[in-house]
Design an enzyme around this catalytic site. Structure first.
Site, mmCIF file in Angstrom:
data_model
loop_
_atom_site.group_PDB
_atom_site.id
_atom_site.type_symbol
_atom_site.label_atom_id
_atom_site.label_comp_id
_atom_site.label_asym_id
_atom_site.label_seq_id
_atom_site.Cartn_x
_atom_site.Cartn_y
_atom_site.Cartn_z
ATOM 1 N N LYS A 8 -41.273 -20.051 -26.249
ATOM 2 C CA LYS A 8 -41.168 -20.809 -26.059
ATOM 3 C C LYS A 8 -39.725 -20.833 -24.869
ATOM 4 C CE LYS A 8 -37.835 -23.399 -28.979
ATOM 5 N NZ LYS A 8 -36.342 -23.706 -28.198
ATOM 6 N N LYS A 13 -36.213 -15.374 -22.836
ATOM 7 C CA LYS A 13 -37.020 -14.302 -22.230
ATOM 8 C C LYS A 13 -36.198 -13.564 -20.439
ATOM 9 C CE LYS A 13 -39.480 -18.350 -20.943
ATOM 10 N NZ LYS A 13 -38.782 -19.173 -21.419
ATOM 11 N N LYS A 39 -38.760 -22.817 -13.732
ATOM 12 C CA LYS A 39 -37.375 -22.736 -13.298
ATOM 13 C C LYS A 39 -36.421 -21.446 -12.136
ATOM 14 C CE LYS A 39 -34.794 -21.686 -16.842
ATOM 15 N NZ LYS A 39 -34.319 -21.742 -18.529
HETATM 16 P P1 ADP Z 1 -35.590 -18.472 -21.249
HETATM 17 O O1 ADP Z 1 -35.866 -17.443 -19.593
HETATM 18 O O2 ADP Z 1 -36.282 -18.101 -22.458
HETATM 19 O O3 ADP Z 1 -35.772 -19.831 -20.834
HETATM 20 P P2 ADP Z 1 -32.810 -17.435 -20.678
HETATM 21 O O4 ADP Z 1 -32.684 -15.857 -21.376
HETATM 22 O O5 ADP Z 1 -32.621 -17.973 -19.359
HETATM 23 O O6 ADP Z 1 -34.500 -18.458 -21.849
HETATM 24 O O7 ADP Z 1 -32.137 -17.827 -22.462
HETATM 25 C C1 ADP Z 1 -31.247 -18.946 -22.276
HETATM 26 C C2 ADP Z 1 -29.965 -18.566 -22.204
HETATM 27 O O8 ADP Z 1 -29.886 -18.361 -23.898
HETATM 28 C C3 ADP Z 1 -28.874 -18.128 -21.843
HETATM 29 O O9 ADP Z 1 -27.683 -18.552 -21.111
HETATM 30 C C4 ADP Z 1 -28.865 -17.061 -22.421
HETATM 31 O O10 ADP Z 1 -27.475 -16.253 -21.937
HETATM 32 C C5 ADP Z 1 -28.932 -17.312 -23.921
HETATM 33 N N1 ADP Z 1 -29.400 -15.588 -24.660
HETATM 34 C C6 ADP Z 1 -30.733 -15.485 -24.538
HETATM 35 N N2 ADP Z 1 -30.011 -14.101 -25.456
HETATM 36 C C7 ADP Z 1 -29.270 -14.580 -25.945
HETATM 37 C C8 ADP Z 1 -28.855 -13.599 -27.201
HETATM 38 N N3 ADP Z 1 -28.807 -13.142 -28.202
HETATM 39 N N4 ADP Z 1 -26.821 -13.629 -27.816
HETATM 40 C C9 ADP Z 1 -26.516 -15.225 -26.920
HETATM 41 N N5 ADP Z 1 -27.198 -15.879 -25.993
HETATM 42 C C10 ADP Z 1 -28.094 -15.516 -25.639
HETATM 43 MG MG MG Z 2 -35.784 -17.729 -18.126
#
Ligand code: ADP
Ligand code: MG
Length: 287
Positions: A8, A13, A39
């Site tokens: 999601k 991810k 994104k």
């Molecule tokens: P996606 O790629 O699934 O859209 P992201 O990797 O960009 O998600 O992560 C979304 C947000 O959550 C970012 O700000 C990231 O730093 C934060 N985040 C991801 N994993 C963790 C975690 N284990 N603990 C705290 N923050 C996290």
């Molecule tokens: Mg992403």
């Protein structure tokens, strides 16, 4: 080995992909990460900036593939991990699958697609239409990121269905789930009891991971200055070691939406997580 990482939106991810990419590089693998999310910030913590997307580059060259050089679209990030951002279709038009198809086509033309030990596709999984399922066509394994909540598990179940469907025509297996930003795993355990698949690891919510994103660095890069972060890197190394041992994985059978909703209701009813006045005739009413 090619691995598609799904989940999601906002579940973590890209954070996990980038850190797995470095963990793989630390294990001696030549790695390419392909961001397949409109994104286009998948590789941000590897390079420290938003690299131009394949679609932007193709458009600027009028789709003349012969005018594009590897260095126009492949950027080398931290620990020599190669980074590509597919980009998105124009908002409200076009198809994510087309974008992924063009990306793979271009990488093959540049002789880059077969040059790596590992290719990671970082793909959003809120809507797994045929387009966003396209990276599964090129993958040996799918890895799903979830948390312990219903929305992420609902998306995970949709992705599971796509893996089951694609595995009919492709040598694709589901490596399993990685739980992110959660200490609790009770709902995840309920789900995998009903829909068997491995759970590779559970990453808690860690403020330093959120900060690493803001700083544009992976945890591995930050840990070089702050050794107290090494314990976080160990989560990613553990996942990578499981992937490198070529897991058996599963060809899953997803739940129906009805089964998934019932699983959730039963879970809340048996755990009495809500006000008993919300339960009427054994049905959970959420106002
Ligand atoms: P996606 O790629 O699934 O859209 P992201 O990797 O960009 O998600 O992560 C979304 C947000 O959550 C970012 O700000 C990231 O730093 C934060 N985040 C991801 N994993 C963790 C975690 N284990 N603990 C705290 N923050 C996290
Ligand atoms: Mg992403």
């Amino acid at each position: 080995m090619k691995i598609a990482i799904y989940g999601k939106g906002g579940i973590g991810k890209s954070t996990i992909s980038c850190n797995l990419a470095i963990a793989l590089a630390r294990r001696g693998q030549k790695v390419l990460q392909i961001g397949c999310d409109p994104k286009h910030d998948s590789t941000f913590t590897l390079t420290g900036f938003l690299i131009p997307t394949i679609i932007d580059t193709l458009q600027s060259k009028d789709y003349h593939y012969e005018d594009i050089w590897p260095e126009d679209v492949i950027y080398v990030g931290y620990n020599k991990v190669s980074c590509v951002e597919a980009g998105g279709p124009p908002a409200g038009a076009g198809c994510g699958g087309y974008v992924v198809g063009e990306t793979v086509k271009l990488l093959k033309e540049l002789n880059a697609f077969f040059e790596y030990d590992i290719i990671l596709f970082d793909v959003l999984g809120d809507v797994v239409c045929g387009g966003f399922a396209a990276p599964l066509n090129y993958s040996d394994f799918c890895l799903i990121i979830t948390d312990n909540g219903f929305d992420a598990l609902f998306a995970a179940n949709r992705i599971t269905a796509s893996v089951r469907e694609k595995s009919k025509t492709h040598p694709l297996r589901l490596a399993g789930l990685v739980a992110n930003r959660t200490y609790k795993r009770d709902l995840i355990d309920k789900y995998v009891e009903a829909c068997p698949m491995p759970v590779l690891d559970i990453l808690p919510l860690i403020e330093d991971i959120r900060i690493s994103r803001v700083q544009g660095k992976t945890l591995f890069e930050l840990a070089e200055s702050f050794s107290n972060l090494n314990y976080i890197c160990d989560f990613y190394l553990n996942i990578v070691d499981q992937l490198l041992s070529v897991p058996e994985g599963v060809i899953p059978s997803e739940l129906t939406d009805q089964q998934l909703f019932k699983l959730l209701s039963d879970f809340y009813l048996t755990n009495q997580c809500c006000d008993q006045s919300q339960i009427k005739n054994n049905v959970l009413f959420i106002e």
